[in-house]
Scaffold this active site. Structure first.
Site, PDB file in Angstrom:
ATOM      1  N   ARG A  66      -4.865   8.349  22.310  1.00  8.41           N
ATOM      2  CA  ARG A  66      -3.894   9.339  22.531  1.00  8.41           C
ATOM      3  C   ARG A  66      -3.491  10.463  22.191  1.00  8.41           C
ATOM      4  O   ARG A  66      -3.707  11.918  22.372  1.00  8.41           O
ATOM      5  CB  ARG A  66      -2.345   8.836  22.951  1.00  8.41           C
ATOM      6  N   TYR A 111      -8.841  21.113   6.028  1.00  6.69           N
ATOM      7  CA  TYR A 111      -8.964  21.863   4.847  1.00  6.69           C
ATOM      8  C   TYR A 111      -9.618  23.074   4.912  1.00  6.69           C
ATOM      9  O   TYR A 111      -9.370  23.892   6.006  1.00  6.69           O
ATOM     10  CB  TYR A 111      -9.786  20.923   3.992  1.00  6.69           C
ATOM     11  N   LYS A 183      -5.207  18.726  -0.759  1.00  4.15           N
ATOM     12  CA  LYS A 183      -6.079  17.945  -1.831  1.00  4.15           C
ATOM     13  C   LYS A 183      -5.763  16.478  -1.782  1.00  4.15           C
ATOM     14  O   LYS A 183      -6.496  15.606  -1.694  1.00  4.15           O
ATOM     15  CB  LYS A 183      -5.942  18.691  -2.895  1.00  4.15           C
ATOM     16  N   GLU A 254      -4.965  22.761  -9.478  1.00  2.00           N
ATOM     17  CA  GLU A 254      -5.486  23.481  -8.116  1.00  2.00           C
ATOM     18  C   GLU A 254      -5.411  24.879  -8.018  1.00  2.00           C
ATOM     19  O   GLU A 254      -4.195  25.315  -8.010  1.00  2.00           O
ATOM     20  CB  GLU A 254      -5.323  22.538  -7.174  1.00  2.00           C
ATOM     21  N   ASN A 423     -17.268  30.656  -0.218  1.00  2.00           N
ATOM     22  CA  ASN A 423     -16.464  30.479   0.969  1.00  2.00           C
ATOM     23  C   ASN A 423     -15.652  31.667   1.201  1.00  2.00           C
ATOM     24  O   ASN A 423     -15.091  32.356   0.434  1.00  2.00           O
ATOM     25  CB  ASN A 423     -15.621  29.145   0.616  1.00  2.00           C
TER      26      ASN A 423
END
Length: 573
Positions: A66, A111, A183, A254, A423
């Site tokens: 669902r 992500y 992360k 990070e 990226n």
């Protein structure tokens, strides 16, 4: 082996009943304990849920079916990201089971690149806070604030960001809490780190993003970034408070800015178990792909020549990891190993005369000026002179790997190893299809984002993705379970070797250099086992009862990994 038959079923992280302090509507509002329509009859009675739920009892798989239909109905990836975030806030198990079931499809939504868009719009999409918010103007209460998230035994894994350099989109201020959350989601999906034992943190010291500073809805400190001694004190107070409150926790840094990421890692890696994914994670996964490529191309590590285009946090992290491995595996000094790597940044090839324009991380890779005139420091000139086996791009300069450069490289080595890693996809240094075309199919390629297969001369090539998620979760799992005092260079090399061993290209050179993210949980077991064994060997492991045989170690690891399944609830007020 089933948990009921395992000799390690007594371990506190092993699956079993959950102590639940809630009943009724309070239980349904708890994402950790809520099962929604899957509550069995006896729990509906025990926890006073009968009138709060429709009568049909469903399985988790039916709920996933669902939820997937609801997910598919969302108009675009950002809407899908928001839907998943809302589900996570309602029912953690269902959220993880849904994403795990459709991991390859949903990975780019939870992500990069979609999470970057969610972070950019954090203050506008904000509904429910998640994680720990610490700001530089309120440093006197960190002990008190962190105590809200549990006791010394409650937290295994902390991800912390100051938001200065997020996913290629730059300074996002307080929105960085979402990269810490994302992360940690990946550590659960990929390595079974227990969600209730995680802590996402943002260190808000302001932002230099004009758009955020002028946005009346922005939720962070509306001030310029604080730098210098006050900033260093801010980070240090957090680290000390976190270590005091959660002495066994592993701290993952990070998306800190270029000038701080390396400095912070260097400061703390000899004191506490910590890790920087932008530096070490990127370095590890890239190195694993490179080592697989070298094995396919039959080039020895002591002979390899590497050119790195883009010498920021990621590029220098990769250079460090490569030089560490060369030094470890070939008995060369770190200085000798560094001479096998040529780093290029905005001024061109890094040379010693750049002096204080070089960052601390760049300095070991700077070349002697007398070997390089000012006219031959561009990428094409360096490739012509060096004849690299490996070309790595972390420049965010799209199209930087031109046909001239790639053909020059291919003229001098049999199997050019080429990694355009920037990226998101629009910033890649080259398209895989062009790399195969310009090398007549001889290139060994890995990219920083997913690419579809490439067909060249009638043959199809799957493109390996240098996805940190195949590496950093397993390293974290090994660090958490071993309760290591520090994360050593040898532990990272062990992780790289474990990931490389999973390379499909080692069995068939036409296959990708790295395994698919869909296989990542078993890869994480391999990496964790390698990291734990190395920690024990180096005397860095502090956990008791770590098995000494490989088969028992893997069982010990697997039984402590969290699974997305409903566990029986036991009420305790």
């Amino acid at each position: 082996m089933s948990i009921s038959k395992s000799k390690f079923r007594h371990l506190p992280r092993a699956a079993g009943s959950l102590i639940c302090p809630y009943k009724g509507t309070a239980l349904l509002k708890s994402s950790q304990f809520n099962k929604g329509s899957a509550f069995p009859e006896h729990e509906r009675t025990k926890f006073k849920l009968h009138s709060l739920l429709p009568p049909n009892i469903q399985t988790l798989d039916e709920q996933v079916q669902r939820a997937y239909q609801q997910y598919k109905s969302r108009a675009d990836d950002l809407a899908k990201n928001t839907f998943l975030a809302s589900m996570k806030a309602q029912n953690e198990v269902l959220y993880y089971k849904l994403v795990q079931t459709h991991l390859k499809e949903m990975f780019s939504v939870i992500y990069t690149p979609t999470e970057g868009e969610a972070i950019e719009n954090y203050s506008r999409l904000f509904r429910k806070p998640e994680g720990c918010f610490l700001n530089i103007n309120d440093q006197g209460h960190f002990d008190e604030y962190l105590a809200e998230f549990g006791t010394a035994e409650d937290v295994d894994y902390i991800v912390v960001s100051d938001g200065e350099e997020i996913l290629g989109i730059g300074d996002q201020g307080v929105g960085a809490i979402l990269i810490s959350v994302a992360k940690l989601v990946i550590t659960t999906l990929c390595a079974g780190i227990h969600p209730p034992r995680q802590l996402p943190v943002v260190l808000d010291c302001g932002t230099d993003n004009e758009k955020l500073l002028n946005d009346e809805l922005y939720l962070g400190l509306r001030q310029r970034r604080v730098r210098g001694e006050k900033y260093d004190e801010f980070v240090d107070r957090f680290v000390k408070a976190a270590r005091k409150q959660f002495p066994k926790a592993y701290i993952h840094f990070e998306d800190f800015g270029l000038n701080n990421a390396r400095r912070i890692l260097d400061r703390y890696q000899s004191q506490i178990p910590c890790f920087n994914d932008d530096i070490q994670g990127t370095g590890c996964v890239t190195l694993a792909a490179m080592l697989a490529g070298l094995q396919v191309s039959q080039v020895k590590l002591e002979d390899v020549r590497v050119v790195i285009f883009g010498s920021g946090t990621a590029g220098i992290g990769i250079a460090d990891q490569i030089s560490d491995t060369i030094a470890t595996e070939t008995q060369k000094s770190k200085d000798e190993a560094s001479k096998q790597i040529w780093c290029i940044d905005k001024p061109g090839l890094l040379v010693k005369s750049l002096g204080d324009k070089l960052t601390e991380g760049q300095t070991p890779f700077a070349r002697d000026d007398d070997q390089w005139s000012e006219n031959d420091r561009d990428l094409l000139s360096v490739v012509k002179k060096v004849h690299p086996h490996v070309l790595i791009g972390t420049s965010t300069k799209p199209g930087a790997f031109t046909e001239d450069i790639i053909r020059e490289m291919a003229n001098n080595v049999e199997r050019p190893i080429i990694f355009p890693l920037s990226n998101p996809t629009r910033l890649h240094e080259a398209k895989p299809a062009d790399l195969y075309k310009w090398t007549d199919g001889r290139a060994l390629v890995a990219t920083g984002s997913p690419f579809p297969p490439v067909t060249h001369n009638g043959k199809e090539y799957d493109i390996a993705e240098c996805n940190n998620s195949t590496c950093f979760p397993g390293i974290g799992l090994g660090a958490v379970l071993s309760q290591c005092r520090l994360v050593s260079k040898k532990m990272l090399v062990a992780a790289v070797e474990a990931l490389k061993a999973r390379s499909p290209a080692l069995k068939d050179p036409s296959q990708p250099l790295l395994p698919d993210v869909e296989d990542v949980r078993e890869i994480s077991v391999d990496i964790a086992a390698a990291v734990i064994s190395c920690a024990v060997e180096e005397g860095l492991a502090q956990a008791e009862g770590i098995p000494t045989t490989d088969s028992e170690l893997r069982e010990w690891i697997r039984i402590q990994m969290w699974e997305a399944e409903y566990r029986p609830l036991v009420y305790e007020n």
